[in-house]
Enzyme design. Structure first.
Site, PDB file in Angstrom:
ATOM      1  N   ARG A  69      39.864 -28.571  14.005  1.00  0.00           N
ATOM      2  CA  ARG A  69      39.438 -28.002  15.277  1.00  0.00           C
ATOM      3  C   ARG A  69      39.526 -26.476  15.275  1.00  0.00           C
ATOM      4  O   ARG A  69      38.904 -25.818  16.086  1.00  0.00           O
ATOM      5  CB  ARG A  69      40.239 -28.600  16.434  1.00  0.00           C
ATOM      6  CG  ARG A  69      39.448 -28.628  17.728  1.00  0.00           C
ATOM      7  CD  ARG A  69      40.222 -29.135  18.942  1.00  0.00           C
ATOM      8  NE  ARG A  69      40.962 -30.337  18.754  1.00  0.00           N
ATOM      9  CZ  ARG A  69      42.304 -30.379  18.697  1.00  0.00           C
ATOM     10  NH1 ARG A  69      43.016 -29.280  18.798  1.00  0.00           N
ATOM     11  NH2 ARG A  69      42.911 -31.533  18.555  1.00  0.00           N
ATOM     12  N   TYR A 127      21.493 -16.225  34.487  1.00  0.00           N
ATOM     13  CA  TYR A 127      20.903 -17.472  33.992  1.00  0.00           C
ATOM     14  C   TYR A 127      21.402 -18.635  34.863  1.00  0.00           C
ATOM     15  O   TYR A 127      22.594 -18.739  35.146  1.00  0.00           O
ATOM     16  CB  TYR A 127      21.344 -17.605  32.527  1.00  0.00           C
ATOM     17  CG  TYR A 127      20.986 -18.866  31.833  1.00  0.00           C
ATOM     18  CD1 TYR A 127      19.653 -19.247  31.682  1.00  0.00           C
ATOM     19  CD2 TYR A 127      21.973 -19.670  31.276  1.00  0.00           C
ATOM     20  CE1 TYR A 127      19.333 -20.414  31.010  1.00  0.00           C
ATOM     21  CE2 TYR A 127      21.656 -20.829  30.590  1.00  0.00           C
ATOM     22  CZ  TYR A 127      20.339 -21.202  30.476  1.00  0.00           C
ATOM     23  OH  TYR A 127      20.030 -22.342  29.807  1.00  0.00           O
ATOM     24  N   ASP A 199      26.502 -11.149  29.419  1.00  0.00           N
ATOM     25  CA  ASP A 199      25.633 -12.026  28.633  1.00  0.00           C
ATOM     26  C   ASP A 199      24.658 -11.110  27.897  1.00  0.00           C
ATOM     27  O   ASP A 199      23.733 -10.554  28.487  1.00  0.00           O
ATOM     28  CB  ASP A 199      24.902 -13.002  29.565  1.00  0.00           C
ATOM     29  CG  ASP A 199      24.071 -14.023  28.788  1.00  0.00           C
ATOM     30  OD1 ASP A 199      23.658 -13.718  27.662  1.00  0.00           O
ATOM     31  OD2 ASP A 199      23.830 -15.115  29.339  1.00  0.00           O
ATOM     32  N   LYS A 224      19.481 -18.711  20.464  1.00  0.00           N
ATOM     33  CA  LYS A 224      18.267 -17.904  20.568  1.00  0.00           C
ATOM     34  C   LYS A 224      18.037 -17.100  19.285  1.00  0.00           C
ATOM     35  O   LYS A 224      17.644 -17.665  18.292  1.00  0.00           O
ATOM     36  CB  LYS A 224      18.367 -16.994  21.801  1.00  0.00           C
ATOM     37  CG  LYS A 224      18.827 -17.734  23.067  1.00  0.00           C
ATOM     38  CD  LYS A 224      17.775 -18.731  23.505  1.00  0.00           C
ATOM     39  CE  LYS A 224      18.029 -19.359  24.858  1.00  0.00           C
ATOM     40  NZ  LYS A 224      19.128 -20.292  24.972  1.00  0.00           N
TER      41      LYS A 224
HETATM   42  C1  LIG Z   1      20.442 -15.478  28.982  1.00  0.00           C
HETATM   43  C2  LIG Z   1      20.934 -16.799  28.533  1.00  0.00           C
HETATM   44  N1  LIG Z   1      22.243 -16.965  28.390  1.00  0.00           N
HETATM   45  C3  LIG Z   1      22.758 -18.146  28.001  1.00  0.00           C
HETATM   46  C4  LIG Z   1      21.944 -19.218  27.745  1.00  0.00           C
HETATM   47  C5  LIG Z   1      22.563 -20.523  27.380  1.00  0.00           C
HETATM   48  O1  LIG Z   1      22.451 -20.805  26.050  1.00  0.00           O
HETATM   49  P1  LIG Z   1      22.449 -22.279  25.472  1.00  0.00           P
HETATM   50  O2  LIG Z   1      21.105 -22.843  25.751  1.00  0.00           O
HETATM   51  O3  LIG Z   1      22.745 -22.060  24.032  1.00  0.00           O
HETATM   52  O4  LIG Z   1      23.538 -23.043  26.163  1.00  0.00           O
HETATM   53  C6  LIG Z   1      20.566 -19.094  27.859  1.00  0.00           C
HETATM   54  C7  LIG Z   1      19.677 -20.234  27.565  1.00  0.00           C
HETATM   55  O5  LIG Z   1      18.500 -20.233  27.834  1.00  0.00           O
HETATM   56  C8  LIG Z   1      20.048 -17.844  28.282  1.00  0.00           C
HETATM   57  O6  LIG Z   1      18.732 -17.672  28.467  1.00  0.00           O
END
Ligand SMILES: Cc1ncc(COP(=O)(O)O)c(C=O)c1O
Length: 413
Positions: A69, A127, A199, A224
């Site tokens: 883990r 988001y 973020d 992404k």
């Molecule tokens: C700006 C942003 N942050 C976080 C995330 C979340 O990522 P995940 O899809 O890997 O959970 C996304 C997903 O689209 C996003 O667009």
């Protein structure tokens, strides 16, 4: 003696070498030496005797076997590579935690910083699942979330109260693309001892040095740009020593771990992230410029585009961009916009972004805002339906031709 480069490596060079420790890849010239750390599958690590077993867990850091883990060389190599991309972070004793998704990384960061009774300030362009975390989960634990206008610095400073323990920023907002003044927002929050979580998925550390700009914790969805091939889910949170320690404890208590197979894929994606981002940025800019000249288009929400909202801040703070931006059409309704999406032949219709292939999704952010309204100030009420484009590695001239014929479907709908 190990060979040393003659000058500090630039980000492009660091991308190719980061995380490749000889103890994980083997020593060049010795049998078994390889370029990439192998996929190291393990739940159980074996100890020589009870004394070694007893001393095993006493030091809690990556690079030391304990139990699956806490990872193994494949995950450690990825975490270390990501740390190396944050200027000065490794030297300061900070590090990067990995999570099974970007959402898990956001949740892990927020839950490291707030406790019952605290207030979390969240940017209104966050988001959507970040909002869901606040509304449907943190609230049940007695943590209050208040949303703020991403562009209102004075309003933000006024919203910080004695109970504010964390702030979640997202810049540019991944739907509506507002560029936040992160250094100013972070300074205001830190002066009141609130943890600043950013973020940073859109820009990655290559495009925005989040920790240097004032964030305490820089979160990314590795799904992404880092993965880059639309075939894995993962997230990360990078921080200096104090917050890194808290992130580790929270992640361990919650049992967060990523698979070595996915870590190897992410590490492979990371090696080419720089060239992919350069190409996607150039293509996105060409397409955004073309769209800005079309009669059907009311607004191109693309901070990389000169003259577009947020461009001046983007130029001041960012060292790179990516292929993600949005477009709002003049008047018409959702049906016309959907006709455009359905007419596209080179854009996949689906969630996510940052992959090698272009994607399109409808842009209807009104329901995901509470402190500010959609359409944004300066936009006509009728100009509310748009699309979000994630530009991939295709020839931009082909993508423009595809958009042109799809605008015909929009006009005819
Ligand atoms: C700006 C942003 N942050 C976080 C995330 C979340 O990522 P995940 O899809 O890997 O959970 C996304 C997903 O689209 C996003 O667009």
């Amino acid at each position: 003696m190990a060979k040393q480069p003659t000058r500090p490596p630039s980000p492009a060079t660091r991308l190719t070498s980061a995380g490749r420790r000889p103890e994980w890849t083997g020593t060049p010239g010795q049998p078994g030496a390889v370029v990439n750390p192998p996929v190291w599958r393990a739940s159980t690590h074996l100890y020589a005797d009870t004394a070694a077993l007893k001393s095993g867990p006493s030091r809690n850091e990556d690079g030391r076997f304990y139990y699956g883990r806490r990872g193994a060389p494949t995950q450690w190599a990825l975490a270390e590579a990501l740390t190396e991309l944050e200027p000065g972070l490794a030297e300061a004793g900070g590090g990067t935690m990995l999570y099974p998704s970007g959402v898990a990384a956001i949740a892990g960061a927020v839950m490291s910083a707030v406790r019952p009774g605290d207030v979390l300030l969240m940017t209104d362009n966050a988001y959507e699942p970040s909002r869901v975390l606040a509304r449907h989960w943190l609230a049940e634990f007695g943590i209050e979330t208040r949303w703020f206008d991403p562009l209102d610095l004075a309003g933000f400073a006024g919203a910080i109260c004695a109970r504010t323990k964390a702030v979640l920023l997202e810049s540019p907002g991944s739907l509506t693309m507002e560029v936040q003044d992160v250094p100013a927002l972070a300074a205001a929050a830190r002066s009141k001892e609130a943890c600043v979580i950013l973020d940073n998925t859109w820009a990655s550390p290559l495009g925005f040095a989040a920790l240097e700009m004032g964030a305490d914790i820089s979160v990314m969805s590795l799904t992404k740009h880092v993965g880059g091939h639309s075939d894995l889910m993962m997230g990360s949170a990078a921080a200096g020593p104090e917050w890194y320690g808290k992130l580790r404890r929270t992640a361990q208590v919650l049992g967060q771990v990523v698979s070595p197979d996915d870590a190897a894929l992410a590490l492979r994606g990371l090696r080419t992230m720089g060239v992919r981002l350069d190409r996607e940025t150039a293509s996105a800019l060409a397409i955004a410029q073309w769209l800005a000249g079309r009669d059907e288009v009311a607004h191109v929400l693309c901070p990389m585009l000169p003259g577009a909202a947020g461009h001046e801040l983007w130029k001041r703070d960012f060292t790179g961009g990516c292929g993600l931006f949005s477009v709002v059409f003049k008047g018409r309704d959702a049906a016309a916009r959907n006709a455009l999406i359905d007419a596209l032949t080179l854009f996949g219709i689906g969630y996510s972004w940052g992959g090698f292939e272009s994607l399109v999704t409808p842009l209807d952010p009104a329901a995901s805002r509470s402190a500010t309204a959609w359409p944004l100030p300066g936009m006509e009420a009728a100009d509310r339906f748009g699309v979000r484009l994630s530009i991939g590695l295709e020839d931009p001239a082909d993508l423009i031709a595809d958009l042109e014929q799809a605008l015909g479907a929009w006009a005819a709908a």
